[in-house]
Design a protein around this motif. Structure first.
Motif: not given
Length: 764
Positions: A170-174
């Motif tokens: 998963p890619v995270h905004w942070i």
């Protein structure tokens, strides 16, 4: 670093002696209930006055991080030419313009733009010159959030190499250091869609990650590329250039960002994210002198909903020892941005302490104000400078004079009226809004001894009225010293165990202080009516026509002639904030609690009827004025509730409204004589009334439904490590309640706020 004064807003200086107030659409509670496209439009509406359009050359030299010393742009360009990445004066991956290429837009840019940026990075990379991010184009992947729920997805992004890079990870905004939105065609509609989405995504990055100080981005429509920069101070967008044929500029843009250090990409080097989702934060008392704290729980982050302004967050924290282990009692840390020349909140606390040495006064401060442990501007050791939006983000550059305000093509006309299910209201005057000076901001932190939580977490009506009585005592202590708070609202009324603490002192000002800033961010629901209008609203006589808008006028009778004809001496008195405005804000807080929050056993049909009849006092400043001046009565709202205690509260609040109105009228007979004592008698009466109502509820208290500002993904809970796969949970839909519910069934939250024992007892 020497602090420079904020340049005075030349267009506003003569309008008033009070800084104009500004309300953000995104601070309206209805914003939380709106659909995503309406949230984006509200954000663009707020962003407009802070947006500037500049030339690409100025952006590259003044805004982008400096190119690393070990990277030579000419050598990289030559390498790209030798590899046929640049061929015939344009990038070979785009031998045709995007609009001329058949196929899916997302696939076209993934195959070409992602390949192009990869080639640029590979050409510049050496064993000692390594990139910070990897570029992806994947408009189908929705980044994960830790705090706010969000369905938006950027078309392109730069992902930190420290984050998992697997296709299924998963890619995270942070972990996103660069954002992009692209379209095959260059039409007004495609450009507008990119602008609105990108502005929202940049805003979301600043909201989601407390470490983010600013962020870079770009938009592409066919061949036209614009470069973007967003901080708490402003939003800067370049004029369009052809990214396919202007190879040097495109290569320079990606080189500076893909190889930049994380703090030059906007991350805060004084704040570190822990594996459990908490943060280790340095609080500086002087350059290179700091105390380390670890967050335990997020207390409040209401103000980060607005990109531009303070962006305040508050945590419960503990100190860290030399080995990095927390110790001692919990404290409260507040982190936000403030204008360079405003007094710091810690200095205001100390000013209050030093104003009077008597035991009774000091005891009052102990009861209702916080005790400062440490405070100071954030210091960036890598740059040996204080963190600010001017020197570090813009490298001491000033946005060129005459730079036009950027117009969002995709934002619909939402300045008045309503859009869908999101009614928009404005406080900032239209003629002022386009003239805002972009004031530099400095990053500031303060730690206090108390463990705080917001007033809106209280569910007991008795406790809430006790709290408001104590707020009156705190304001009286400030007013005695000639100080006005200027932002009394639930977010600045905090609960510490059984005590009430008045916080948010960064906007405190002495009544005789004539300094002025471009604007002052407030919560318009609780702002005094005439402060919103920036004019005296209760003086006798008609306003005097004038070609200048520099003053507000009030008339008072001073003499009669022999025939007894009355003459009025017109007093031209600049409008300014005074203690009555603080007191009115307290009254609005009380009204808000009784009108907008539902009792757990309430009948929702009554609220639905009020919404239909548009009796909500908070739907506009005009509506607030009608209630304040008595044209509409609170009894018309609260008497519909089938509860005698609520009707009793309506009667008391109506009497306080009459007292407030009479005090205003008396004071504004001659506004020039208004001083720190103007609200002294009224505030005593307010305090007595609130405490009397609290006593009334000792035996038969009313328990309100919990008041949540938004759905949080993980507030107060252990957060997953970046890259981990969160457990799937059934989605929980939170429906609006009260006056905003329309005809939908009101849904009560199942769990009361943390730490609220909900016992029917007063706050001591």
């Amino acid at each position: 670093m020497s602090r420079f004064a904020t340049p005075p807003p030349s267009d506003l200086t003569n309008l008033t002696l009070s800084t104009p107030t500004a309300h953000r659409d995104v601070h309206d509670p209805r914003f939380q209930e709106a659909k995503l496209d309406l949230k984006r439009e509200a954000h663009c509406s707020d962003a407009g006055p802070f947006s500037r359009e500049v030339c690409p050359d100025w952006f590259c030299t003044s805004v982008l991080p400096p190119l690393r010393d070990d990277i030579n742009l000419c050598h990289v360009i030559d390498g790209l030419i030798s590899k046929d990445v640049i061929k015939g004066g344009r990038f070979s991956t785009f031998q045709l313009d995007p609009k001329e290429i058949e196929g899916n837009e997302n696939v076209i840019f993934r195959e070409r733009l992602q390949t192009l940026v990869g080639s640029i990075v590979k050409t510049a990379r050496t064993p000692t010159t390594k990139p910070t991010m990897k570029f992806y184009h994947n408009g189908e992947k929705v980044p994960r959030s830790y705090i706010r729920k969000n369905k938006t997805r950027p078309d392109s992004y730069g992902l930190l190499l420290t984050a998992p890079q697997g296709e299924k990870d998963p890619v995270h905004w942070i972990d996103l250091g660069l954002l992009g939105e692209v379209k095959k065609v260059d039409t007004e509609g495609s450009r507008g869609d990119d602008e609105v989405k990108l502005a929202w995504n940049m805003h979301y990055c600043l909201c989601e990650d407390p470490r983010r100080r600013f962020i870079f981005a770009f938009t592409i429509e066919n061949t036209e590329m614009r470069l973007w920069f967003c901080s708490r101070q402003n939003l800067i967008i370049t004029r369009a250039f052809n990214f396919i044929t202007d190879c040097s500029r495109t290569v320079y843009f990606f080189l500076t960002l893909m190889f930049a250090t994380t703090y030059r990409l906007g991350w805060d080097p004084t704040m570190t994210r822990c594996p459990d989702g908490q943060y280790d934060i340095k609080v500086y008392s002087a350059p290179n002198q700091f105390t380390h704290y670890r967050t335990l729980q997020l207390v409040s982050d209401y103000e980060v909903d607005s990109t531009f302004g303070r962006g305040a967050r508050m945590w419960k924290v503990r100190r860290l020892d030399a080995t990095g282990q927390p110790y001692g009692e919990p404290l409260t840390l507040r982190d936000y941005w403030i204008e360079f020349d405003r007094p710091r909140e810690g200095a205001t606390y100390r000013r209050l302490r030093d104003a009077n040495s008597s035991d009774s006064y000091q005891a009052l401060l102990d009861d209702f104000f916080c005790a400062v442990v440490i405070d100071g501007d954030v210091y960036i050791e890598e740059e040996q400078q204080y963190d600010n939006s001017h020197t570090l983000a813009l490298h001491d550059a000033v946005v060129p004079e005459g730079s036009p305000i950027f117009t969002f093509k995709g934002a619909k006309g939402i300045d008045t009226g309503a859009v869908g299910n999101y009614p928009i209201k404005k406080v900032l005057k239209a003629d002022i809004k386009g003239k805002l000076t972009l004031e530099p901001l400095v990053h500031y932190r303060i730690v206090v001894e108390e463990t705080l939580r917001p007033l809106h977490e209280l569910c007991s009506v008795g406790k809430i009225f006790t709290a408001l009585g104590h707020v009156c005592a705190a304001l009286q202590a400030m007013h005695e010293q000639g100080l006005v708070h200027r932002n009394v609202c639930p977010e600045n009324i905090m609960v510490d165990s059984s005590r009430i603490r008045l916080t948010g002192l960064e906007q405190v000002k002495h009544m005789q202080d004539t300094s002025i800033h471009t604007e002052r961010i407030v919560s318009s629901n609780f702002t005094a009516v005439e402060v919103a209008w920036e004019t005296w609203a209760f003086g006798k006589g008609e306003p005097v026509p004038s070609s200048s808008e520099s003053y507000s006028y009030s008339a008072s009778v001073v003499e009669t002639d022999v025939a007894g004809t009355v003459h009025q001496a017109i007093l031209a008195v600049p409008f300014r904030y005074n203690p009555l405005h603080d007191l009115e804000s307290v009254w609005w807080v009380a009204v808000y609690v009784m009108v907008k929050r539902e009792a757990q056993d309430s009948n929702p049909d009554a609220s639905h009827l009020l919404a239909k009849e548009k009796l909500d006092p908070f739907c506009s400043e005009t509506s607030k004025e009608l209630y304040l001046k008595g044209s509409r009565s609170l009894k018309n709202i609260l008497d519909t509730r089938d509860n005698q205690s609520i009707k009793y509260v309506a009667t008391v609040l109506s009497k306080l409204q009459s007292l407030l109105q009479d005090t205003y009228k008396c004071a504004e007979q001659d506004p020039s004589r208004i001083n720190e004592q103007v609200a002294r008698e009224a505030i005593v009466q307010f305090r007595k009334a609130f405490l009397k109502m609290a006593s009334h509820f000792e035996e038969n208290d009313i328990i309100l439904a919990p008041h949540g500002r938004r759905d949080r993904s993980t507030e107060g809970a252990k957060q997953p490590q970046p890259g981990s796969r969160p457990k799937k949970q059934s989605p929980r839909v939170t429906k609006p309640s009260g006056l905003n519910a329309g005809t939908r069934k009101r849904t009560q939250l199942a769990v009361a706020p943390a730490n609220d024992d909900r016992k029917k007892r007063r706050i001591s």
